[in-house]
Design an enzyme around this catalytic site. Structure first.
Site, short mmCIF file in Angstrom:
data_model
loop_
_atom_site.label_atom_id
_atom_site.label_comp_id
_atom_site.label_asym_id
_atom_site.label_seq_id
_atom_site.Cartn_x
_atom_site.Cartn_y
_atom_site.Cartn_z
N ASP A 124 0.85 -1.19 0.00
CA ASP A 124 0.00 0.00 0.00
C ASP A 124 0.88 1.24 0.00
OD1 ASP A 124 -2.40 1.73 0.57
OD2 ASP A 124 -3.29 -0.23 0.85
N HIS A 161 -3.82 6.12 3.00
CA HIS A 161 -4.43 4.86 2.58
C HIS A 161 -3.72 3.65 3.18
CE1 HIS A 161 -5.79 1.66 -0.19
NE2 HIS A 161 -6.81 2.46 -0.50
N SER A 208 -10.68 -1.71 -0.92
CA SER A 208 -9.39 -1.56 -0.24
C SER A 208 -9.51 -1.79 1.25
CB SER A 208 -8.83 -0.15 -0.45
OG SER A 208 -8.14 -0.04 -1.67
#
Length: 745
Positions: free
Chosen positions: A140, A215, A525
């Site tokens: 990520d 994220h 996600s």
């Protein structure tokens, strides 16, 4: 509890114009793992360079073009090359395939309680000792190591088998890792050669494993935060992750010793021989690593599900029964339901009644509240209605605030319908569904001076049906393999609260000066790391299980019903298997499934043969040189031992026979009987109907005949679904359920 390691891999390799006027682009060059020319060189690295030496002009150093040298995820390298050079490369001995780099997008708490996980009951957390000894690799955007989610109080020492490192870089020291975050790496070469200029509203990225977008911190804390196992972070950047960097991350993760790989990346489906994630993950699965991937956010488009390789666990997104009500009271006394994370409940001024305005007309995009599109004289001090779409939801709030607006109502359109992804807006705001938006706009259009106020209700749990399928969650059927049902399962992915870096406000926008340790995000996600965490728990409880066994446990124990015992919904209708796969994850049942469908890597190769893949395509995917004609002769009637059942009837075909093999991982002397709910228009026969397991780890096979009834041929039926469940005669906890999908082509 165990340390969390982050393998932080990123790279944005793209276009660069060379001095020779040819366009350089990043390509991935795959080589034969036992190439005849490799023995001429002392190291694989020098062997890889030799291909560039044979391709480039004598004036140029080959090492200046090389980005990555791969040896675990695949044999080969990534390099900057022109189209002319690529044609020369293709003709060299031992070159298997050459693929252009591809950009994959990121598919962007209470959820563990919703899943039934508890530190006090005899469930998955307790049985797995909170994932003790398992390492999760998270690919990520990096990690914010100071987040409370990565604290290592009470953690045991880092496992001796760990071979990774804590790579230093900008604002990231070796001491940033600990017994929870046991390692981190970043891959930046592709990023450096990218010609994609940063936009003005981007937050500066750290040249290190430190997360600058949020994220990665969010997903990694979901997969392996304080209560669960170690993790290893792999890095992407703002504009996504390139396949060259993904392969580099998988390459290192295999060597470092991760047990689970979590990839919250996706796009649209690709043929497996063109899919770098499929190729790299096959090698990982061969090494006993479970690979968990996001299904993608292109729902509800049919056949949009990505990451479709059968050795990957593909995860769709679902909702929680947690709501953040922010209700609009219109001037006529009627109410419109909305949701928001804005802390209006503790800011009474946020609930002030204001004049409503919806700015339309012209080509400025004012109905979407683009920045600079709202005339200050029309919106100053008012509550502005903004249509959802085109620009970011939180960005619309910034546009309203910059124009002097006092509050915002974010109105869903026909595209988003009733989807309720919430945000921590920069001003008092709420999001309303499409039906409510129609009511609001009708009131505004029939009232000379429309007014409204937002009533913020805080957090409400347990009053709504859940789980439901997230509208954005990608759907099947599988575009390239009708015998494999995708997605495999769904997991919480809507309005998920998890860790957040301290360089960003909760919206992630540069204009947001607030600072928090946690924020909310939605996407597959967010669903993917939930299942990665569950896979880590199962691995800890059953360290000898294969990735296929772990995936089987997750799939066959999944729930087809919501928490009220009713069918999981997809909008206004019951969810189909193309939306939920085997169902919604249930970790407490997954850790003790009773029976599992196991698959050996060799069986995936046979499966590729049944699909008609060529010898060279199979070699590209698996690095195995096989003769499909010989394999299929030796395995007549082969069916991949997949936990779900998917049948496609082509024109003229009336019946199909499928075999499955179950392995007892429960108790000795267990007896299971089969229950079948056949799809409409289909007859299903199973033999034998009882399986008697005398020993643990004993395997027994059964056959399924799926027969299309003649009368259905007169109807326009293209799809039907059912289920097959093996029930333990003495232990009702062990219910091993497989969805059945039937399509007529």
């Amino acid at each position: 509890m165990e340390p969390k390691l982050h393998l932080f891999f990123s790279a944005l390799c793209f276009y660069l114009v060379s001095a020779y006027g040819n366009t350089l682009r990043t390509y991935i060059v795959q080589l034969h793992p036992h190439g005849v020319t490799s023995s001429l060189f002392p190291t694989k690295f020098l062997w890889h360079l030799s291909f560039l030496d044979q391709t480039l002009s004598s004036e140029e150093y080959s090492s200046s073009r090389l980005l990555y040298s791969y040896g675990s995820a695949m044999e080969g390298f990534a390099a900057l090359l022109t189209e002319t050079e690529i044609e020369l490369l293709r003709g060299l001995p031992d070159v298997v395939a050459v693929r252009p780099d591809q950009l994959l997008q990121l598919q962007t708490t209470y959820s563990y309680k919703f899943l039934g996980l508890s530190s006090t009951t005899d469930g998955a957390w307790v049985k797995s000792e909170f994932g003790r000894g398992t390492i999760i690799g998270v690919l990520d955007t990096g990690v914010w190591p100071e987040s409370p989610s990565f604290a290592d109080q009470g953690m045991p020492p880092v496992p001796k088998r760990w071979k990774g490192m804590c790579q230093e870089g900008q604002n990231f020291k070796a001491t940033s890792c600990n017994r929870k975050l046991i390692g981190a790496r970043f891959f930046i070469k592709g990023h450096h050669v990218s010609s994609v200029p940063p936009s003005e509203n981007m937050v500066d990225e750290y040249i290190s494993p430190r997360d600058s977008s949020g994220h990665g911190t969010h997903t990694s804390s979901t997969a392996g935060g304080v209560s669960v196992p170690m993790a290893s972070v792999l890095v992407c950047w703002f504009n996504g992750c390139y396949s060259s960097d993904i392969l580099a991350a998988i390459d290192v993760a295999i060597v470092d010793g991760v047990d689970v790989l979590s990839l919250s990346l996706g796009g649209f489906p690709l043929p497996l021989f063109d899919d770098s994630i499929a190729i790299g993950s096959f090698r990982a699965v061969e090494q006993g690593i479970s690979v968990i991937c996001a299904a993608g956010n292109n729902g509800p488009i049919q056949s949009s599900v990505a990451n479709i390789a059968p050795w990957i666990a593909t995860i769709g997104a679902s909702t929680l029964d947690r709501k953040f009500p922010a209700i609009v009271r219109m001037g006529n006394g009627e109410y419109v339901y909305g949701e928001s994370l804005f802390p209006g409940k503790i800011l009474p001024i946020a609930e002030k009644e204001l004049e409503l305005v919806y700015v339309t007309g012209g080509n400025s995009g004012s109905e979407f509240c683009f920045r600079g599109s709202l005339p200050k004289e029309k919106v100053r001090g008012k509550m502005v209605v903004c249509d959802r779409g085109v620009n970011g939801r939180a960005e619309k709030g910034v546009a309203v605030k910059e124009a002097g607006g006092a509050a915002m109502i974010l109105a869903n359109t026909e595209i988003n319908l009733e989807e309720d992804s919430v945000d921590a807006h920069v001003l008092p705001a709420t999001e309303i569904g499409y039906a409510e938006a129609v009511r609001l706009k009708t009131y505004m259009n029939t009232t000379s001076h429309p007014r409204a106020r937002i009533i913020f209700g805080g957090t409400v749990i347990g009053r709504s049906r859940a789980p439901e399928v997230a509208q954005f969650s990608a759907r099947g059927p599988n575009l390239y393999d009708s015998t494999i049902l995708k997605p495999d399962v769904i997991a919480p992915g809507v309005n998920i609260i998890a860790a957040w870096p301290q360089n960003l406000g909760p919206t992630g926008l540069p204009e947001d000066t607030r600072r928090v340790n946690f924020t909310v995000m939605s996407g597959t996600s967010m669903a993917c790391p939930h299942v990665s965490g569950i896979a880590a728990l199962i691995h800890s409880a059953h360290p000898g299980w294969t990735p296929a066994a772990i995936k089987s446990a997750i799939m066959t124990s999944a729930d087809a019903s919501d928490h009220r015992g009713k069918p999981i919904m997809d909008g206004s209708k019951p969810a189909a298997v193309f939306a939920i796969g085997a169902g919604h994850v249930n970790p407490n049942r997954a850790i003790d499934p009773g029976l599992i469908y196991d698959i050996k890597p060799d069986e995936y190769v046979i499966h590729l043969c049944t699909l008609g893949y060529t010898r060279s395509e199979i070699f590209t995917i698996t690095h195995r040189n096989v003769s499909c004609s010989e394999m299929l002769k030796m395995n007549r009637g082969f069916s991949l031992n997949y936990p779900s059942i998917s049948v496609a009837f082509k024109h003229g075909v009336k019946s199909k026979m499928i075999t499955r093999r179950l392995t007892n991982v429960g108790n000795p002397n267990s007896v299971y009987s089969v229950q079948v709910k056949p799809p409409e228009g289909v007859k299903v026969r199973v033999k034998p109907r009882r399986l008697i397991f005398k020993h643990i780890n004993q395997s027994l096979s059964y056959r399924i005949w799926v027969i299309s009834r003649k009368k259905t041929q007169t109807k326009k039926i293209s799809y039907a679904e059912g289920q097959l469940t093996w029930m333990n005669a003495r232990n009702s906890f062990h219910r091993v359920r497989s969805p059945i999908s039937v399509t007529w082509k």
